[in-house]
Design a protein around this motif. Structure first.
Motif, PDB file in Angstrom:
ATOM      1  N   ARG A   1      30.559  55.023  19.760  1.00  0.00           N
ATOM      2  CA  ARG A   1      30.995  56.409  19.991  1.00  0.00           C
ATOM      3  C   ARG A   1      32.418  56.607  19.448  1.00  0.00           C
ATOM      4  O   ARG A   1      32.709  57.610  18.813  1.00  0.00           O
ATOM      5  N   GLN A   2      33.290  55.630  19.704  1.00  0.00           N
ATOM      6  CA  GLN A   2      34.674  55.729  19.213  1.00  0.00           C
ATOM      7  C   GLN A   2      34.695  55.674  17.676  1.00  0.00           C
ATOM      8  O   GLN A   2      35.344  56.495  17.026  1.00  0.00           O
TER       9      GLN A   2
ATOM     10  N   LEU B   1      34.005  59.898  17.609  1.00  0.00           N
ATOM     11  CA  LEU B   1      35.394  60.333  17.739  1.00  0.00           C
ATOM     12  C   LEU B   1      36.122  60.297  16.407  1.00  0.00           C
ATOM     13  O   LEU B   1      36.734  61.286  15.999  1.00  0.00           O
TER      14      LEU B   1
ATOM     15  N   SER C   1      29.565  62.230  29.424  1.00  0.00           N
ATOM     16  CA  SER C   1      29.973  60.862  29.154  1.00  0.00           C
ATOM     17  C   SER C   1      31.237  60.511  29.944  1.00  0.00           C
ATOM     18  O   SER C   1      31.346  59.419  30.507  1.00  0.00           O
TER      19      SER C   1
ATOM     20  N   THR D   1      43.227  60.196  18.287  1.00  0.00           N
ATOM     21  CA  THR D   1      41.896  59.607  18.147  1.00  0.00           C
ATOM     22  C   THR D   1      41.957  58.090  18.312  1.00  0.00           C
ATOM     23  O   THR D   1      41.122  57.508  18.999  1.00  0.00           O
ATOM     24  N   ARG D   2      42.974  57.467  17.676  1.00  0.00           N
ATOM     25  CA  ARG D   2      43.105  56.019  17.814  1.00  0.00           C
ATOM     26  C   ARG D   2      43.276  55.607  19.269  1.00  0.00           C
ATOM     27  O   ARG D   2      42.849  54.549  19.682  1.00  0.00           O
TER      28      ARG D   2
ATOM     29  N   GLY E   1      41.758  56.903  21.592  1.00  0.00           N
ATOM     30  CA  GLY E   1      40.498  57.225  22.265  1.00  0.00           C
ATOM     31  C   GLY E   1      40.489  58.599  22.915  1.00  0.00           C
ATOM     32  O   GLY E   1      39.694  58.861  23.816  1.00  0.00           O
ATOM     33  N   LEU E   2      41.373  59.490  22.448  1.00  0.00           N
ATOM     34  CA  LEU E   2      41.463  60.825  23.050  1.00  0.00           C
ATOM     35  C   LEU E   2      40.767  61.841  22.150  1.00  0.00           C
ATOM     36  O   LEU E   2      41.229  62.115  21.031  1.00  0.00           O
ATOM     37  N   ALA E   3      39.665  62.423  22.655  1.00  0.00           N
ATOM     38  CA  ALA E   3      38.954  63.434  21.882  1.00  0.00           C
ATOM     39  C   ALA E   3      39.882  64.622  21.673  1.00  0.00           C
ATOM     40  O   ALA E   3      40.488  65.112  22.621  1.00  0.00           O
TER      41      ALA E   3
END
Lengths: 694, 694
Positions: free
Chosen positions: A125-126, A130, B118, B602-603, B605-607
């Motif tokens: 998913r990441q 994302l 999710s 994004t890196r 993990g933040l949408a």
């Protein structure tokens, strides 16, 4: 291991297995001869075949040793048995419904299996959703029939089946034929087949997947294939649909199936997703979810199951523009490519090739497909697969559906051979067109031309009055036929009428004679500022369970110097448990500190386990090795004084001393692969391992 | 809103709806009277009923105003329509297979819905699985019949159905009866029912769920219930099994169902899980996965669907020791408890009560059940539900299965009323015993007594030779009957034989006369050091979809000062997108910086989403409000100079100035709820909002 090493190992394993199988045949023939049920000639022939196979094995062995410097190789079967044993013993996987005798093709994930699956899925998913800004959706597994009629699954999602005419047992026709052909070209028939027969069998073996039902039936008869185990006669083959069927609602009049893939859920939502994306192309949608295939006779353990998790991407783009804005980021990556040319060539092996070169040279059809090959290659590496055992195999022309532009399978090497774990296909506009036709909802995008275009169009204007007078009740059919004329047909009618004639027109199987004045056909020049079109779709589709199984095999090893201590070398990202926390001795004050460390790790989202069993450190390490835990934290009396603990890495068994309050952040970074162990070892003071470890 | 406020609002909404419905009746009767199809008396009676309902509404309105200080309330239906509209417009949810006309009871999650689901599922995994050290498993949805026979679902997982005798349409019998009873006690029948009739209807309404098939049929007849819409006669009610049925394998002889709950997968693995846990109790196993119920006629939109995600826990413990080691951590929490006593009492409302007190006072049966009530309360709060609209309702005695010790539903208030979103049940040893009986595999645990115990046992030793002589071919049946004797029976036989006998014995419906010497029955004292027992199970079971729907309703509001600007006030943990990144103006250099900020988020993990549309800031904020994005980062020309950006919080619309390189870690902490906005606002310099915002 190098790619060449992996292939030589595979070849050697095949040779070892052939020898083992032939050995069984010789033994059974010898026993039969003793009982008078086989003659000496058959035994001699079988022994001769065995000798030849042993010569082949010796050659392969030498080639393998020369290339790898290793002395030998464990047989695939015994390696696989060890891995599966380790997996089932620690509940990575459990045959489902075990207390009721299990059902073939269904597996549970136990605690560590569930954790690793969740980690790999989140990594997917990441890495894809994302980082690529994809639109993720989640659709039901229960699907009404019409959706799967449109996709072609109701008609064509079949395998050919044969049944044992006496017991009714079901078998896959292609699998039985393949086994029979292998026996022929490996010389295991009695008497062994001649050179020509073997070549014919080998050729047919390569084409079994393409045979139609009649050819398959003929081949089964030609090779005298009988039912396995019983030896009974077989029925002629017939198609069996692999979808699980059910009924939706209480009336029983709405047939449903469990989806055989997640992709269709994305296609039926295309219009809404395009709108959500501001009506802009390209964009990709993704779905992670379970799919279902009612396999005829599931074999290959965890690789062929009836319920499995897929992660699928549908990348929608302009059919004439398949460039990818981020292609530059993967252009210099060189995954192992097994192109059509390499498959048809002499050496038959995959070679590394930079993706930029592959697209420029026309090996891969377009940038977007190549981009996803690159991203898939990176993903496999990230979760911990051995990159030398991951290749991308291009479909041969006859393997592809008629609408497909280019297809590549991501194959991972394991004890079952090279296994398809992901498929990457340029499916052109096929799927959206199929659903447009069935649903009558236009699944298309609109493009505005950079400059308006002048286009010649032909306008057909039926003269309804004249047609009504000429054809009465049939006028409607004639009008419809006129409006449906292709350009060529319309021009012919126009010419005939302009020549003063009547013009002839076919409609509903009848021929009509059109009088002059009954239709006006004009050429016009129009200015178009844009047009609707059906986007093309490029589909990367992953089988999560297969990736996991290959990851298990690639990660398995025996600890050196210890015969029976198995280890999984999971990457910290994939590992089900990130760290074990040990109090050095079973003392209340050490246990309390260990509990505090564990709680801090849990708060940081790091799965961990405390082992207060008081076993020797060596025994405790063995338990964490079996689960593939990458790090161990040992709390001792020094910890109580200076607030530090020992941190040990699984594969190197190297240890450093780390402040307790730095542990959660440090392990978080290691787990997210933002830091390497080498980096940690350089920063913190090393500590010798306690003597009792081994 | 306070709990009392929520209840008064609910009561007021009910009153408003009753008035609206009666208004419709009056209007339709007036129209009928005009056409001569209804008489004036009926119209007058209906008008009178309407007047009374308006009086009730006025009283409720006053009570609500007095308690909350608010002037009025939107009707539930219009509020719900607004929420559902906002959800479908932004693709949080999509009716499945929309281009084919949809199928009732199936919904897709679109991109923001999928992300929030999710996030909530991962939060559940962190809160329950990780923090409690539970053993997570994943089992197939396709389940062979025998498993669901053992659990009782094949026989009893039914709803009563009636069919329209002319059209064959199917309806839930209880739903139709409830609607008919509501019409009676709300005075919507013509003529309106008398006081006594209304009371009878109200009493029956409270018991509809408990009626057997015959009582239900009789009640439908008594109240003259006909098929909705058609008005046709109805069949008598009959049980309809709610499981989707299918067939496993190609032979068609193995019936399977789609699991109606995930729990059974845990029970069948109990033995392996106990072993994995070092044979120690208590321990808990958990499963997150999809379950399936083929509802007869799904209504209530997203609340009653045919495919849904469950998260279930089975906590196994000693039946005589249901203490919980971590109970102290929740003992002082005071969730709203709606105990049996409060439900039977005058006020009929839930009250906050500390869990420690509830266990000590016997309101909740044991610590473990209360512990999970506390953890569930915390979880609801963590994902962003309004705690004043979450209560725990105890099952009344007659609601519980015979084996259940105590059950509490976690009910969340929304426009559909109080909705069960989780169930917490002490199911005793029922499930493990049922699977032991069906599978013949002992699902038990072993305990070693603290001190060995002396126990009186009765040993029955049949004299096989004597029995053989006496009963010949029937000796085996007699022996088995002797060995199966209960203590009382054995003592009776012993007494008869000691009295000089014969003793009588029943076996297979026949009576045998046992001669003296045919059996030796002895009382013995044995020393036992331990024993096997079947553990009890406490089951917290969550419906993820229902929690999400209630979260949508609790989060929805209209931005003050703006009529048509809807907002979801999702917590940063649940929010589908954590931040939007805006370049203040559509300039290449600002776009480039925005892209860099986005990549860094994004890196981590933040949408996040970048909006380069160049719309006004106000318009761009409105779009993020609709998705419930909690934070917005605006990059402007100052950003290029000093490397800072504006960070804005959604609900307060307050803004601070934050260095770009601190943003990823800061937003990560806010998202993980490790930091609050108040904290951030105190640390960083405030910045005035640009004038163009609203």
């Amino acid at each position: 291991m190098s790619a060449q090493g992996a292939e030589l190992e595979a070849a050697l394993q095949e040779a070892i297995e052939s020898v083992a199988r032939q050995g069984d045949i010789v033994r059974s023939l010898k026993a039969d001869a003793k009982d008078g049920k086989a003659d000496k000639a058959a035994v001699d022939a079988a022994i001769e075949a065995l000798k030849q196979l042993k010569v082949v094995q010796e050659q392969k062995q030498k080639a393998y040793e020369k290339a790898t410097g290793k002395s030998g190789v464990q047989s695939r079967e015994s390696f696989r048995a060890n891995v599966v044993n380790a997996l089932e013993r620690k509940l990575f996987v459990i045959p489902s419904f075990k207390i009721y005798g299990s059902v073939a093709g269904f597996y549970d994930y136990g605690p560590p299996g569930c954790a690793i699956k969740s980690n790999v899925t989140q990594a997917w998913r990441q890495h894809f959703v994302l980082e690529e800004g994809m639109l993720e959706v989640e659709c039901p597994a229960v699907t009404p029939e019409i959706v799967l009629k449109a996709s072609g699954h109701v008609e064509r999602f079949t395998d050919f089946m044969v049944t044992d005419v006496k017991t009714g047992d079901c078998h896959r026709a292609d699998h039985l034929l393949e086994a029979a052909l292998e026996a022929v070209f490996e010389g295991r028939t009695t008497p062994p087949a001649g050179e020509e027969e073997r070549r014919a069998a080998r050729d047919l073996h390569a084409r079994v997947g393409e045979l139609g039902v009649a050819e398959l039936g003929a081949a089964l008869t030609r090779y005298g294939v009988a039912a396995p185990e019983t030896g009974n006669e077989l029925s002629t083959p017939f198609p069996f649909n692999l979808m699980f069927k059910t009924s939706i609602g209480p009336k029983g009049d709405l047939t449903g199936y469990l989806r055989p893939e997640t992709a269709q859920g994305i296609f039926v939502n295309f219009k809404d997703l395009l709108y959500y994306n501001g009506n802009k192309l390209p964009f990709a949608a993704a779905q992670i979810g379970n799919s279902y295939r009612n396999e005829i006779s599931p074999r290959s353990g965890l690789l062929r199951v009836r319920e499995f998790t897929q992660a699928e991407i549908e990348h929608f783009c302009h059919p004439e523009d398949k460039r990818h804005p981020k292609f530059g980021s993967v252009a210099s990556l060189a995954p192992l490519l097994y192109s059509r040319a390499l498959q048809m060539g002499e050496e038959k092996r995959a070679l590394p090739m930079p993706l930029g070169e592959a697209v420029a040279g026309g090996v891969i059809a377009n940038e977007t497909l190549a981009y996803f090959i690159g991203r898939t290659h990176l993903f496999c590496e990230r979760i911990g697969l051995d990159p030398a055992r991951v290749r991308f195999r291009q479909h041969l022309r006859h393997e592809m559906a008629h609408y497909a532009e280019d297809c590549w399978d991501c194959e991972v090497h394991c004890s079952h051979g090279w296994i398809e774990c992901a498929g990457l296909a340029d499916r052109s506009a096929y799927d959206l067109r199929a659903h447009t036709a069935m649903s009558k909802v236009e699944l298309s995008a609109y493009e505005t031309f950079a400059e308006a275009r002048e286009v010649d169009t032909l306008t057909v204007l039926p003269n309804k009055k004249a047609l009504g007078q000429a054809f009465k009740g049939e006028a409607k059919a004639v009008t419809a036929a006129l409006e449906a004329l292709c350009e060529e047909g319309a021009l012919a009618v126009k010419a005939a009428l302009e020549a003063g004639g009547p013009a002839t027109l076919e409609a509903g199987g009848k021929t009509y004679s059109l009088p002059p004045g009954s239709v006006d056909i004009r050429k016009e020049r129009k200015r178009l500022t844009g047009r609707s079109f059906t986007p093309a779709v490029i589909e990367p589709s992953f089988g999560i369970g297969r990736l996991l199984y290959c990851l298990f095999e690639h990660s398995f090893y025996w600890r050196a110097g210890s015969d029976k201590r198995s280890v999984f070398r999971f990457s910290p990202l994939a590992a089900p448990v990130k760290a074990t926390v040990f109090p050095l001795l079973a003392r209340a004050e050490l246990n309390a500190t260990a509990a505090r460390v564990s709680a801090a790790l849990t708060r940081a989202g790091l799965a961990n386990a405390v082992d207060t069993t008081g076993n020797t450190i060596g025994k405790r390490y063995a338990r964490t090795d079996e689960l593939g835990v990458p790090f161990a934290v040992t709390v001792d009396y020094t910890s109580l004084e200076d607030g530090t603990a020992t941190l040990r890495e699984r594969d190197s068994t190297a240890q450093v001393r780390v402040p307790l309050d730095e542990l959660p952040a440090l392990l978080r970074e290691l787990t997210d692969l933002r830091r390497t162990w080498a980096d940690v070892a350089a920063q913190y003071p090393a500590q010798a391992a306690p003597a009792e470890e081994e």
